[in-house]
Write a protein that holds these residues in place. Structure first.
Motif, PDB file in Angstrom:
ATOM      1  N   ASN A  22       0.946  -1.252  -0.003  1.00  7.85           N
ATOM      2  CA  ASN A  22      -0.013   0.020  -0.142  1.00  7.85           C
ATOM      3  C   ASN A  22       0.889   1.174  -0.017  1.00  7.85           C
ATOM      4  O   ASN A  22       2.140   1.234   0.449  1.00  7.85           O
ATOM      5  N   HIS A  23       0.285   2.518  -0.425  1.00  8.28           N
ATOM      6  CA  HIS A  23       0.894   3.652  -0.501  1.00  8.28           C
ATOM      7  C   HIS A  23      -0.030   4.617  -0.127  1.00  8.28           C
ATOM      8  O   HIS A  23      -1.126   4.775  -0.609  1.00  8.28           O
ATOM      9  N   THR A  24       0.353   5.579   0.989  1.00 10.24           N
ATOM     10  CA  THR A  24      -0.302   6.614   1.200  1.00 10.24           C
ATOM     11  C   THR A  24      -0.285   7.917   0.294  1.00 10.24           C
ATOM     12  O   THR A  24       0.804   8.404   0.358  1.00 10.24           O
ATOM     13  N   ILE A  25      -1.253   8.016  -0.401  1.00 12.69           N
ATOM     14  CA  ILE A  25      -1.059   9.334  -1.468  1.00 12.69           C
ATOM     15  C   ILE A  25      -0.921  10.631  -0.543  1.00 12.69           C
ATOM     16  O   ILE A  25      -1.572  10.818   0.189  1.00 12.69           O
ATOM     17  N   ALA A  26       0.153  11.152  -0.998  1.00  9.87           N
ATOM     18  CA  ALA A  26       0.681  12.510  -0.487  1.00  9.87           C
ATOM     19  C   ALA A  26       0.166  13.730  -1.313  1.00  9.87           C
ATOM     20  O   ALA A  26      -0.362  13.403  -2.399  1.00  9.87           O
ATOM     21  N   ASP A  36     -11.918   1.800  -7.172  1.00  9.08           N
ATOM     22  CA  ASP A  36     -12.407   2.933  -6.489  1.00  9.08           C
ATOM     23  C   ASP A  36     -12.201   4.267  -7.438  1.00  9.08           C
ATOM     24  O   ASP A  36     -12.853   5.064  -7.211  1.00  9.08           O
ATOM     25  N   ILE A  37     -11.114   3.923  -8.066  1.00 12.40           N
ATOM     26  CA  ILE A  37     -10.799   5.042  -8.837  1.00 12.40           C
ATOM     27  C   ILE A  37     -11.166   5.032 -10.041  1.00 12.40           C
ATOM     28  O   ILE A  37     -10.828   4.285 -10.946  1.00 12.40           O
ATOM     29  N   ARG A  38     -11.955   6.000 -10.168  1.00 14.33           N
ATOM     30  CA  ARG A  38     -12.815   6.231 -11.557  1.00 14.33           C
ATOM     31  C   ARG A  38     -11.779   6.919 -12.822  1.00 14.33           C
ATOM     32  O   ARG A  38     -12.270   6.829 -13.794  1.00 14.33           O
ATOM     33  N   ASP A  39     -11.341   7.977 -12.134  1.00 14.01           N
ATOM     34  CA  ASP A  39     -10.560   8.996 -13.034  1.00 14.01           C
ATOM     35  C   ASP A  39      -9.126   9.024 -12.684  1.00 14.01           C
ATOM     36  O   ASP A  39      -8.903   9.397 -11.449  1.00 14.01           O
ATOM     37  N   ALA A  40      -8.354   8.810 -13.744  1.00 20.42           N
ATOM     38  CA  ALA A  40      -6.845   8.824 -13.273  1.00 20.42           C
ATOM     39  C   ALA A  40      -6.562   9.848 -12.644  1.00 20.42           C
ATOM     40  O   ALA A  40      -5.371   9.888 -12.186  1.00 20.42           O
ATOM     41  N   ASN A  41      -7.086  11.282 -13.062  1.00 24.38           N
ATOM     42  CA  ASN A  41      -6.611  12.389 -12.911  1.00 24.38           C
ATOM     43  C   ASN A  41      -7.096  12.955 -11.370  1.00 24.38           C
ATOM     44  O   ASN A  41      -7.131  14.059 -11.072  1.00 24.38           O
ATOM     45  N   LEU A  42      -7.799  12.061 -10.670  1.00 24.81           N
ATOM     46  CA  LEU A  42      -8.525  12.530  -9.541  1.00 24.81           C
ATOM     47  C   LEU A  42      -8.333  11.427  -8.322  1.00 24.81           C
ATOM     48  O   LEU A  42      -8.902  10.587  -8.319  1.00 24.81           O
ATOM     49  N   ILE A  43      -7.343  11.911  -7.626  1.00 25.30           N
ATOM     50  CA  ILE A  43      -6.915  10.982  -6.447  1.00 25.30           C
ATOM     51  C   ILE A  43      -7.094  11.989  -5.267  1.00 25.30           C
ATOM     52  O   ILE A  43      -6.479  13.048  -5.247  1.00 25.30           O
ATOM     53  N   TYR A  44      -7.046  11.507  -4.144  1.00 17.30           N
ATOM     54  CA  TYR A  44      -6.956  12.256  -2.772  1.00 17.30           C
ATOM     55  C   TYR A  44      -5.862  12.103  -2.059  1.00 17.30           C
ATOM     56  O   TYR A  44      -5.760  10.864  -1.472  1.00 17.30           O
ATOM     57  N   ALA A  45      -5.339  13.129  -1.420  1.00 14.44           N
ATOM     58  CA  ALA A  45      -4.276  13.136  -0.404  1.00 14.44           C
ATOM     59  C   ALA A  45      -4.971  12.274   0.741  1.00 14.44           C
ATOM     60  O   ALA A  45      -5.890  12.591   1.374  1.00 14.44           O
TER      61      ALA A  45
END
Length: 215
Positions: A6-10, A35-44
């Motif tokens: 796992n990697h915690t998104i920064a 759960d990631i629908r859009d590759a350009n939309l991830i959350y820290a």
């Protein structure tokens, strides 16, 4: 033992950057994180899976897909990193009982990093059986006692040994060269959902030390 599943998104991370650092692809990461629908939309702050089981329940990893490249650490024509690559995706519990590598079968399935690295080095002819160990600290001590020296990342060669013995870590993998300017590593890592290990790309984190045999 350092898990790399796992990697915690920064803040400021992008999926493409994370994929590049892991030696993977955006598509592979998205397959493991439906759960990631859009590759350009991830959350820290969110946790991103780099390995484990995919949505169909099969063992999978998004850590690296390319071949080992660059100058090799060899002795008898072998390369420990290239040997390790032959077993990518293999559960360590199966591998250590297969007879394909000189691994110690008694080692628990969640702590085989030094067992695997020792076996790859021995298979490559870089060390003999007496120099290997299932203990990270003992393996490091044996190699350094036999003249292995710390080397910078820039001067590392595929097959060099990567030690993590600081900041509460006790893990070891092999250096596998560079891909698009990023260092790549391979070893027996805790990527499975139950905490056991499989052979995968990655595994180096924190303040690691790279050691190389006498040149």
């Amino acid at each position: 033992m350092t898990a790399i599943g796992n990697h915690t998104i920064a803040w400021g991370d992008t999926l493409s950057q994370i994929a590049q650092r892991a030696g993977s692809t955006v598509d592979a990461l998205m397959a493991l994180n439906p759960d990631i629908r859009d590759a350009n939309l991830i959350y820290a702050g969110a946790s991103l899976r780099l390995g484990g089981a995919d949505t169909d329940g099969r063992t999978a990893t998004a850590i690296g897909t390319q071949r080992v490249s660059g100058p090799e650490v060899t002795a008898q024509g072998g390369n420990a990193a290239s040997i390790a690559q032959q077993f990518l995706g293999t559960h360590v519990g199966e591998l250590k009982h297969s007879g394909q590598l000189p691994m110690q079968t008694w080692v628990p399935d969640n702590v085989n990093c030094a067992n695997f690295v020792s076996a790859c080095l021995q298979q490559a002819g870089v060390i003999d059986a007496g120099q290997g160990s299932a203990s990270v600290d003992q393996l490091a001590s044996n190699l350094k006692g036999d003249g292995w020296q710390t080397v910078s990342l820039q001067n590392a060669r595929p097959g060099d040994v990567v030690l993590m013995q600081r900041d509460g870590q006790s893990h070891v993998v092999l250096f596998a060269g560079f891909e698009n300017g990023q260092p790549r590593f391979i070893g027996s890592n805790n990527v499975n959902n139950d905490g056991t290990q499989s052979i995968s790309w990655g595994g180096a984190s924190g303040r690691y030390e790279i050691i190389t045999p006498p040149r």
